[in-house]
Scaffold this active site. Structure first.
Site, mmCIF file in Angstrom:
data_model
loop_
_atom_site.group_PDB
_atom_site.id
_atom_site.type_symbol
_atom_site.label_atom_id
_atom_site.label_comp_id
_atom_site.label_asym_id
_atom_site.label_seq_id
_atom_site.Cartn_x
_atom_site.Cartn_y
_atom_site.Cartn_z
ATOM 1 N N THR A 122 -28.959 6.014 1.635
ATOM 2 C CA THR A 122 -28.694 6.806 0.200
ATOM 3 C C THR A 122 -29.828 6.384 -0.828
ATOM 4 O OG1 THR A 122 -26.256 6.678 0.629
ATOM 5 C CG2 THR A 122 -26.968 6.832 -1.769
ATOM 6 N N GLU A 151 -25.862 10.489 5.122
ATOM 7 C CA GLU A 151 -24.670 10.530 5.635
ATOM 8 C C GLU A 151 -23.380 10.519 4.719
ATOM 9 O OE1 GLU A 151 -22.596 7.594 4.927
ATOM 10 O OE2 GLU A 151 -23.836 6.551 3.900
ATOM 11 N N PHE A 152 -22.420 10.664 5.287
ATOM 12 C CA PHE A 152 -20.990 11.011 4.508
ATOM 13 C C PHE A 152 -20.023 10.213 5.207
ATOM 14 C CE2 PHE A 152 -23.843 14.648 3.719
ATOM 15 C CZ PHE A 152 -23.901 14.722 2.482
ATOM 16 N N LEU A 153 -20.090 8.895 5.481
ATOM 17 C CA LEU A 153 -18.867 8.263 6.276
ATOM 18 C C LEU A 153 -18.130 7.398 5.617
ATOM 19 C CD1 LEU A 153 -21.344 6.236 8.887
ATOM 20 C CD2 LEU A 153 -20.520 8.472 8.994
ATOM 21 N N ALA A 255 -3.649 6.547 -8.193
ATOM 22 C CA ALA A 255 -3.834 5.824 -9.158
ATOM 23 C C ALA A 255 -3.658 4.424 -8.863
ATOM 24 C CB ALA A 255 -2.981 5.812 -10.528
ATOM 25 N N CYS A 263 -20.705 1.430 -1.578
ATOM 26 C CA CYS A 263 -21.014 2.666 -1.899
ATOM 27 C C CYS A 263 -20.779 3.255 -3.213
ATOM 28 C CB CYS A 263 -20.768 3.673 -0.850
ATOM 29 S SG CYS A 263 -21.275 3.453 0.752
ATOM 30 N N LYS A 266 -22.105 1.018 -6.728
ATOM 31 C CA LYS A 266 -23.705 0.841 -6.727
ATOM 32 C C LYS A 266 -24.263 2.388 -6.687
ATOM 33 C CE LYS A 266 -25.399 1.679 -2.252
ATOM 34 N NZ LYS A 266 -26.656 2.307 -1.724
#
Length: 436
Positions: A122, A151-153, A255, A263, A266
């Protein structure tokens, strides 16, 4: 097709083992000798469900091995995945891309003819274009190209998300790169996985935009939770109601004490920082509020604990259930649970923490806290219990035994996942976030 994976941390180790599972010969490049030796022995140096079995299987079969040599990687691979980390910079909000730069610059001089370097890290938008030019400088005459494949882990589901992703994004600069990626991912595409083919910049922005949206959704429901408390409403019922609207959906409307991990926090800060560099910071300024609301949830729990203990937590025994930022992980990076535990400790509380998987990683970050070997041991003589990471075992605890273990039957459910009525029937005072 022979594959290399550059950087074998959380993302890289998962990608390497999963690509071996798809039948490829994979060479992982890891310069950290301890991590490399652990992986080469079939051991994952962190917790991720299902990954260690997958890794051990393919190390044993010979489909997966590890090295520290970029020269060996360049000679071995036809397609090279860059999976190194991009932590937040120490001197600001932006992402530190030094490790990505170093990986590409170390690999590029050794690339073979027609090699494809694929970024998965990323990164700030504009990184891929810069790296593509750098590869051309360092690997002249070999016709090597760059692509970006974010990536979308989800931690806890990383193997599933790698082998059965909900989409693939290809950021490419040529038809040839697209074809190589389509051929490589053919086993996954055969399951009708959607593909978005786009340019470098859009591919880079997809990942940070997705994380920014999810973070915004969490902070939104946490802001509404505070309104619910002030007005006497119930944020769980509210989230259920608006979640039935398919334009909104119920996911990420829980909530609680907010998001953490390596991830979302940051990435939203890096997105805001890069927007500023591009001259559009005002457009994305709402992300500051998203971040502020998220951090506020932690101080709110400390304030609630202080109130429940009569105005001060000093010398009180507080049990904290959970240290990881989410269940099915041992990741304590920017963990709301551990942050709250630390704040209470600094205010003079005697804090005992238990997490089914993250005790060791938490102890390395906060060695001054006490760590227990079970939920009941953490709760021994506790004046207050905090439920901060929603591990299933915490919902299955014997309330009768627990009630005899603690000093006071006071609990803050920081994730709104406990059966509040059952706890109240057992004599507990239960405080949730955004609930009556």
């Amino acid at each position: 097709m022979k594959v290399t994976v550059i950087g074998c941390g959380y993302l890289g180790a998962t990608h390497a083992a999963s690509m071996a599972e798809l039948g490829y010969d994979v060479l992982g490049v890891e310069i950290d000798s301890g991590k490399r030796e652990s992986l080469a022995s079939g051991k994952v140096p962190f917790y991720e469900p299902g990954l260690e079995d997958l890794l051990a299987t393919h190390v044993a079969s010979g489909k997966l091995r590890f090295t520290d040599s970029f020269e060996e990687a360049g000679a071995f691979g036809e397609i090279h995945f860059v999976c190194v980390g991009t932590p937040q910079r120490h001197d600001g909000l932006g992402a530190d891309v030094r490790y990505v730069d170093a990986a590409v610059e170390s690999l590029a001089p050794h690339l073979g003819e027609g090699a494809l370097v694929v970024g998965k890290s990323t990164v700030p938008v504009g990184t891929a274009e810069r790296l593509a030019a750098r590869i051309a400088e360092l690997a002249p005459g070999v016709d090597a190209e760059l692509a970006w494949n974010p990536e979308f882990l989800r931690e806890g589901f990383a193997v599933e998300d790698t082998l059965r992703p909900d989409r693939l994004v290809f950021g490419v600069a040529s038809d040839r790169s697209e074809k190589v990626l389509r051929d490589f991912y053919a086993p996954i595409l055969a399951t009708e996985t959607p593909v978005v083919v786009t340019d470098f910049a859009t591919a880079e922005l997809v990942k940070v935009s997705a994380n920014a949206f999810l973070a915004t959704k969490i902070s939104f429901i946490n802001a509404v939770a505070e309104v619910c408390e002030a007005a006497g409403g119930d944020v769980v019922d509210l989230a259920d109601a608006i979640g039935h609207d398919d334009r909104i959906g119920r996911k990420f409307l829980n909530a609680g004490i907010g998001f953490g991990g390596g991830c979302l926090p940051k990435d939203i800060r890096a997105f805001l920082s890069r927007a500023g560099e591009l001259g559009v910071e005002d457009t994305m300024s709402f992300l500051r509020q998203v971040d502020d609301i998220n951090l506020r949830q932690r101080s709110r729990v400390v304030q609630i604990a202080t109130t429940m203990l009569g105005g001060s937590v000093a010398r009180s025994r507080i049990a904290v259930w959970g240290a990881a930022f989410k269940p099915e992980s041992d990741d304590v990076r920017d963990s709301p649970a551990l942050s709250i535990a630390g704040q209470l400790h600094l205010r003079g509380a005697l804090v005992s923490v238990y997490d089914p998987k993250a005790n060791d990683t938490a102890r390395a970050m906060f060695p001054t806290l006490d760590y227990a070997e079970s939920a009941l041991l953490a709760a021994r003589d506790a004046d207050l219990l905090l439920h901060l990471t929603e591990w299933p075992e915490f919902r299955l605890v014997d309330l009768g035994v627990l009630g005899e273990t603690v000093r006071n039957k006071l609990v803050i459910d920081g994730r709104n996942k406990l059966d509040a009525q059952a706890w109240r029937d057992a004599g507990w005072t239960v405080r949730g976030l955004g609930r009556p």
